[in-house]
Enzyme design. Sequence first.
Site, PDB file in Angstrom:
ATOM      1  N   ASP A  16       0.835  -1.195   0.000  1.00 24.93           N
ATOM      2  CA  ASP A  16       0.000   0.000   0.000  1.00 24.93           C
ATOM      3  C   ASP A  16       0.875   1.252   0.000  1.00 24.93           C
ATOM      4  OD1 ASP A  16      -2.336   1.401   0.000  1.00 24.93           O
ATOM      5  OD2 ASP A  16      -2.795   1.096   2.130  1.00 24.93           O
ATOM      6  N   ASN A  18       1.277   3.359  -2.925  1.00 24.09           N
ATOM      7  CA  ASN A  18       1.779   3.763  -4.253  1.00 24.09           C
ATOM      8  C   ASN A  18       1.296   5.164  -4.631  1.00 24.09           C
ATOM      9  OD1 ASN A  18       2.885   1.235  -4.503  1.00 24.09           O
ATOM     10  ND2 ASN A  18       1.359   0.466  -5.968  1.00 24.09           N
ATOM     11  N   HIS A  33       2.174   3.338  -9.161  1.00 22.94           N
ATOM     12  CA  HIS A  33       1.879   1.911  -9.390  1.00 22.94           C
ATOM     13  C   HIS A  33       3.000   1.228 -10.170  1.00 22.94           C
ATOM     14  CE1 HIS A  33      -1.891   2.252  -7.478  1.00 22.94           C
ATOM     15  NE2 HIS A  33      -2.474   2.983  -8.406  1.00 22.94           N
ATOM     16  N   LEU A 127      10.970 -19.748  -5.381  1.00 20.26           N
ATOM     17  CA  LEU A 127       9.912 -19.007  -4.690  1.00 20.26           C
ATOM     18  C   LEU A 127       8.531 -19.320  -5.282  1.00 20.26           C
ATOM     19  CD1 LEU A 127       9.406 -16.690  -2.536  1.00 20.26           C
ATOM     20  CD2 LEU A 127       9.267 -15.158  -4.502  1.00 20.26           C
TER      21      LEU A 127
HETATM   22  C1  IPE Z   1      -5.702  -2.668  -0.248  1.00 16.89           C
HETATM   23  O1  IPE Z   1      -5.289  -1.358  -0.367  1.00 16.89           O
HETATM   24  C2  IPE Z   1      -5.720  -3.336  -1.578  1.00 16.89           C
HETATM   25  C3  IPE Z   1      -4.412  -3.571  -2.194  1.00 16.89           C
HETATM   26  C4  IPE Z   1      -3.265  -3.265  -1.670  1.00 16.89           C
HETATM   27  C5  IPE Z   1      -4.452  -4.203  -3.476  1.00 16.89           C
HETATM   28  P1  IPE Z   1      -6.326  -0.164  -0.531  1.00 16.89           P
HETATM   29  O2  IPE Z   1      -5.517   1.078  -0.560  1.00 16.89           O
HETATM   30  O3  IPE Z   1      -7.225  -0.425  -1.666  1.00 16.89           O
HETATM   31  O4  IPE Z   1      -7.179  -0.270   0.825  1.00 16.89           O
HETATM   32  P2  IPE Z   1      -7.980   0.830   1.626  1.00 16.89           P
HETATM   33  O5  IPE Z   1      -8.913   1.472   0.653  1.00 16.89           O
HETATM   34  O6  IPE Z   1      -6.962   1.790   2.144  1.00 16.89           O
HETATM   35  O7  IPE Z   1      -8.658   0.069   2.709  1.00 16.89           O
HETATM   36  C1  IPE Z   2      -1.636   0.211  -3.318  1.00 19.30           C
HETATM   37  O1  IPE Z   2      -1.379   1.570  -3.364  1.00 19.30           O
HETATM   38  C2  IPE Z   2      -1.833  -0.407  -4.690  1.00 19.30           C
HETATM   39  C3  IPE Z   2      -3.230  -0.742  -5.016  1.00 19.30           C
HETATM   40  C4  IPE Z   2      -4.230  -0.727  -4.184  1.00 19.30           C
HETATM   41  C5  IPE Z   2      -3.495  -1.132  -6.395  1.00 19.30           C
HETATM   42  P1  IPE Z   2      -2.548   2.641  -3.334  1.00 19.30           P
HETATM   43  O2  IPE Z   2      -2.944   2.956  -4.727  1.00 19.30           O
HETATM   44  O3  IPE Z   2      -3.661   2.177  -2.460  1.00 19.30           O
HETATM   45  O4  IPE Z   2      -1.818   3.889  -2.691  1.00 19.30           O
HETATM   46  P2  IPE Z   2      -2.417   4.929  -1.674  1.00 19.30           P
HETATM   47  O5  IPE Z   2      -2.957   4.143  -0.513  1.00 19.30           O
HETATM   48  O6  IPE Z   2      -3.492   5.678  -2.390  1.00 19.30           O
HETATM   49  O7  IPE Z   2      -1.264   5.803  -1.295  1.00 19.30           O
HETATM   50 MG    MG Z   3      -4.084   2.430  -0.514  1.00 24.47          MG
END
Ligand code: IPE
Ligand code: IPE
Ligand code: MG
Length: 236
Positions: A16, A18, A33, A127
Amino acid sequence: MSEEYKIPQHVAIILDGNGRWAKKRHMPRNFGHKAGADQIEVICREAWNMGIKYLTVYAFSTENWKRSVEEVTGIMTILRNFLETAIERSNRDNMRVRVIGERSRLDADIIKAINELEEATKNNTGLQFNIALNYGGRDDITRAVRHIAEEVKNGELQIEDITEQCISDHLDTHDIPDPDLMIRTSGEIRLSNFLTWQLSYSEFYFCDTLWPDFDKEELKKAVDYYNGRDRRFGGV
Ligand code: IPE
Ligand code: IPE
Ligand code: MG
């Protein structure tokens, strides 16, 4: 007291942060991403070097379709690019790749590439890398319940046969051991529908580092934390 340093057999990661990583750089979310996807490859190598056997990453949740069309399309493009060279790279690293999640919602060319990747790497003994795509823990359980109900209806299964093991056997992770350690980056302390059933007895490690910055040292810190935990599994 000298105890052996324990390496978790299976590490699951909610990657999480990105979007926030990109925002800090005044760049569009998909830039984050892309950086995040590149970092997955780095961590696969480091995990294997450390002795981790299974790595599962949460790449796209059943809820992530709520994001803008632009962002979802961007993520799917990154996925397509990854899949294009994945067979070659996975075989080079002796890595077995599997995808968990409800794949029928993905585009046909992506499903085809995933099937080919799984088939081409199924005998690799390095892996065991699992990618959660259109994955939701509740969806995983819901699909398992449907399969079990169908088997009961067809007379293939008796109600008495529905044990915890039977439910585990019907999940996407049926032949993968439960994670020993779950890591979530970026400071959020929640599961966001990741591996609901499978994480029942895992150790949880949360760090503020945003996913594209999560490197070898960060992984080592998580495994150090795991070593400080006393896993009792309900015992004393
Ligand atoms: C969880 O992250 C999903 C992935 C990492 C693929 P999110 O960023 O979507 O989750 P919330 O919205 O913060 O709960
Ligand atoms: C996680 O990073 C990747 C996916 C959920 C695809 P986010 O896109 O949720 O990044 P933040 O949480 O908005 O920073
Ligand atoms: Mg996120």
